[in-house]
Motif scaffolding. Sequence first.
Motif, PDB file in Angstrom:
ATOM      1  N   ASP A 157     -10.554  14.474 -12.669  1.00 16.67           N
ATOM      2  CA  ASP A 157      -9.578  13.739 -13.393  1.00 16.67           C
ATOM      3  C   ASP A 157      -8.502  12.705 -12.484  1.00 16.67           C
ATOM      4  O   ASP A 157      -8.692  11.812 -12.598  1.00 16.67           O
ATOM      5  CB  ASP A 157      -9.204  15.759 -12.964  1.00 16.67           C
ATOM      6  CG  ASP A 157      -9.720  16.190 -11.043  1.00 16.67           C
ATOM      7  OD1 ASP A 157      -9.229  15.248 -10.103  1.00 16.67           O
ATOM      8  OD2 ASP A 157     -10.125  17.202 -11.052  1.00 16.67           O
ATOM      9  N   ASP A 158      -8.757  13.206 -10.952  1.00 12.55           N
ATOM     10  CA  ASP A 158      -7.507  12.286 -11.047  1.00 12.55           C
ATOM     11  C   ASP A 158      -7.899  11.155  -9.528  1.00 12.55           C
ATOM     12  O   ASP A 158      -9.316  11.714  -9.153  1.00 12.55           O
ATOM     13  CB  ASP A 158      -6.535  12.855  -8.986  1.00 12.55           C
ATOM     14  CG  ASP A 158      -4.804  13.957 -10.193  1.00 12.55           C
ATOM     15  OD1 ASP A 158      -5.171  13.507 -11.261  1.00 12.55           O
ATOM     16  OD2 ASP A 158      -4.407  14.382  -9.196  1.00 12.55           O
ATOM     17  N   ALA A 163      -4.604   9.531  -5.805  1.00 10.63           N
ATOM     18  CA  ALA A 163      -4.190  10.789  -5.090  1.00 10.63           C
ATOM     19  C   ALA A 163      -2.941  10.944  -4.339  1.00 10.63           C
ATOM     20  O   ALA A 163      -2.467  11.173  -3.284  1.00 10.63           O
ATOM     21  CB  ALA A 163      -5.446  11.976  -4.288  1.00 10.63           C
ATOM     22  N   PHE A 164      -3.588   9.879  -3.475  1.00  9.52           N
ATOM     23  CA  PHE A 164      -2.859   8.976  -2.594  1.00  9.52           C
ATOM     24  C   PHE A 164      -1.505   8.432  -2.670  1.00  9.52           C
ATOM     25  O   PHE A 164      -0.375   8.876  -1.864  1.00  9.52           O
ATOM     26  CB  PHE A 164      -3.498   7.090  -1.556  1.00  9.52           C
ATOM     27  CG  PHE A 164      -4.572   7.676  -0.859  1.00  9.52           C
ATOM     28  CD1 PHE A 164      -4.314   7.848  -0.017  1.00  9.52           C
ATOM     29  CD2 PHE A 164      -6.054   7.287  -0.961  1.00  9.52           C
ATOM     30  CE1 PHE A 164      -5.623   8.030   0.853  1.00  9.52           C
ATOM     31  CE2 PHE A 164      -6.699   7.162  -0.058  1.00  9.52           C
ATOM     32  CZ  PHE A 164      -6.757   7.333   0.850  1.00  9.52           C
ATOM     33  N   ASP A 165      -0.981   8.183  -3.526  1.00  9.22           N
ATOM     34  CA  ASP A 165      -0.330   7.760  -4.615  1.00  9.22           C
ATOM     35  C   ASP A 165       1.237   8.783  -4.748  1.00  9.22           C
ATOM     36  O   ASP A 165       1.902   9.032  -4.853  1.00  9.22           O
ATOM     37  CB  ASP A 165      -0.270   6.347  -5.604  1.00  9.22           C
ATOM     38  CG  ASP A 165      -0.531   5.557  -5.214  1.00  9.22           C
ATOM     39  OD1 ASP A 165      -0.081   5.205  -3.890  1.00  9.22           O
ATOM     40  OD2 ASP A 165      -0.957   4.175  -5.973  1.00  9.22           O
ATOM     41  N   LYS A 166       0.316  10.169  -5.391  1.00  8.33           N
ATOM     42  CA  LYS A 166       0.766  10.913  -5.715  1.00  8.33           C
ATOM     43  C   LYS A 166       0.993  11.769  -4.318  1.00  8.33           C
ATOM     44  O   LYS A 166       2.512  11.817  -4.093  1.00  8.33           O
ATOM     45  CB  LYS A 166       0.240  12.049  -6.581  1.00  8.33           C
ATOM     46  CG  LYS A 166      -0.202  10.836  -7.983  1.00  8.33           C
ATOM     47  CD  LYS A 166      -0.295  11.811  -9.245  1.00  8.33           C
ATOM     48  CE  LYS A 166      -1.272  12.332 -10.515  1.00  8.33           C
ATOM     49  NZ  LYS A 166      -1.263  13.029 -11.549  1.00  8.33           N
ATOM     50  N   ALA A 167       0.493  11.776  -3.602  1.00  8.86           N
ATOM     51  CA  ALA A 167       0.915  12.435  -2.877  1.00  8.86           C
ATOM     52  C   ALA A 167       2.231  11.761  -0.973  1.00  8.86           C
ATOM     53  O   ALA A 167       3.015  12.040  -0.898  1.00  8.86           O
ATOM     54  CB  ALA A 167      -0.149  12.700  -0.877  1.00  8.86           C
ATOM     55  N   SER A 210      -8.024  16.827  -7.652  1.00  2.92           N
ATOM     56  CA  SER A 210      -6.882  17.073  -7.838  1.00  2.92           C
ATOM     57  C   SER A 210      -6.053  18.259  -7.222  1.00  2.92           C
ATOM     58  O   SER A 210      -5.074  18.826  -7.111  1.00  2.92           O
ATOM     59  CB  SER A 210      -6.748  17.603  -9.461  1.00  2.92           C
ATOM     60  OG  SER A 210      -7.673  18.877  -9.705  1.00  2.92           O
ATOM     61  N   GLY A 211      -7.233  18.972  -6.955  1.00  2.00           N
ATOM     62  CA  GLY A 211      -7.211  20.441  -5.683  1.00  2.00           C
ATOM     63  C   GLY A 211      -6.755  19.988  -4.193  1.00  2.00           C
ATOM     64  O   GLY A 211      -6.200  20.304  -4.335  1.00  2.00           O
ATOM     65  N   LEU A 212      -7.019  18.278  -4.307  1.00  2.00           N
ATOM     66  CA  LEU A 212      -6.420  18.051  -2.401  1.00  2.00           C
ATOM     67  C   LEU A 212      -5.097  17.636  -2.666  1.00  2.00           C
ATOM     68  O   LEU A 212      -4.656  18.348  -1.583  1.00  2.00           O
ATOM     69  CB  LEU A 212      -7.589  17.082  -2.647  1.00  2.00           C
ATOM     70  CG  LEU A 212      -6.785  17.054  -1.300  1.00  2.00           C
ATOM     71  CD1 LEU A 212      -6.854  17.132   0.721  1.00  2.00           C
ATOM     72  CD2 LEU A 212      -7.511  15.106  -0.958  1.00  2.00           C
ATOM     73  N   VAL A 253      -9.570  12.703   2.215  1.00  2.00           N
ATOM     74  CA  VAL A 253     -10.421  11.781   1.040  1.00  2.00           C
ATOM     75  C   VAL A 253     -11.585  11.082   1.297  1.00  2.00           C
ATOM     76  O   VAL A 253     -12.287  11.244   0.537  1.00  2.00           O
ATOM     77  CB  VAL A 253      -9.005  10.910   0.133  1.00  2.00           C
ATOM     78  CG1 VAL A 253      -9.696   9.718  -1.303  1.00  2.00           C
ATOM     79  CG2 VAL A 253      -7.903  11.928  -0.220  1.00  2.00           C
ATOM     80  N   VAL A 254     -11.146  10.162   2.277  1.00  2.00           N
ATOM     81  CA  VAL A 254     -11.882   9.295   3.260  1.00  2.00           C
ATOM     82  C   VAL A 254     -13.602  10.401   3.569  1.00  2.00           C
ATOM     83  O   VAL A 254     -14.568   9.910   2.941  1.00  2.00           O
ATOM     84  CB  VAL A 254     -11.508   8.949   4.505  1.00  2.00           C
ATOM     85  CG1 VAL A 254     -13.204   8.530   4.547  1.00  2.00           C
ATOM     86  CG2 VAL A 254     -10.813   7.302   3.908  1.00  2.00           C
TER      87      VAL A 254
END
Length: 353
Positions: A157-158, A163-167, A210-212, A253-254
């Motif tokens: 998914d993402d 994910a970094f940019d959306k968060a 996506s869950g994160l 993430v890392v």
Amino acid sequence: MLVLGIESSCDETALALVDEGRPLASVLASQADIHALFGGVVPELASREHYRYMGPLFDELMRRAGVGPQAIDLVCASRGPGLLGSLLVGVGFAKALALGLGVPFLGIDHLHAHLLAAGIDNELTFPSLGLLVSGGHTHIYRMEAPWRFITLGRTLDDAAGEAFDKAAKLAGLPYPGGAQLDRLARTGEPGALALPRPYLDNDNLDFSFSGLKTAAALWLEKSCPESWPRPLPSPEAAPKALRDFCAAFNKAVVDTLCAKTERALRRNPDIRTLVLAGGAAANSLLRERAAELMRAHGGRCLVPPPRLCTDNAVMTAYAGWLLGKEGYFHDLAMETIPRGRKIPEDMLCAPEA
């Protein structure tokens, strides 16, 4: 061999010349200010800007390099994956130029080029493990040769960079937010809040972020202090709660990326080199952890310099040089491939003289 590379897969219009594997000159026009008004890339605007910039940038590249178009031996362009309209501008320009100059044309896999860019300043050895972490893609490859990549895992998914940019956007950071999140994370406490390490309870090498992202959104909705200004006027104004959130999200993430990478290394014991690339490879914590991981495995981690982690044409031209000197090329009927479709292995190879 003098190779021209053209990159237009998203919102950067870039051209570069590589001479026998060494960068000669490069030019780039960024659209970040335009898309920042919308909080993300608008595909139609991106393709129009590529069309507007392409010709003048080519003229400027020739001027900086001090050569004429007739000196070019091979014309390359990113063929995908990416935004279809944007890709078509670069590929169309490259095909027309190759036809007019009477030289070969080569379409470059944008993702492979990111990883091969590590060879510009380092000696690439094969096989290697490639971890590509960008705004649109997160892949693990077994790199057998510059023209042979075996996909071991990919995001479902993402992507990690997305994910970094959306968060960052949810937290009120300015676009593009991934770099701002990394900057604030260095001054926060990652243990201040618990975020999941997604999609690790399995035995595959795929990713799912996506869950994160959802967990981060829920935490921000329920726990964001009223004193936390949103949008944030400047990074310097970030309160401790925001810094702690950035540190926790960054580490989640890392940790996930490194867990899957270590799993891939265990399954490929002959590999001693990890190539980390893509826009999110500029993340400071990821670079540190990837280097530590490879030291523990008795190997090395190669990362392109920060200027070559984001989209650029030097990597396109360099990948073209690696392939072109082996005789690979495309005919002018080559198809441009948008994001979401697999790029076919359809290169042709000229017979040895």
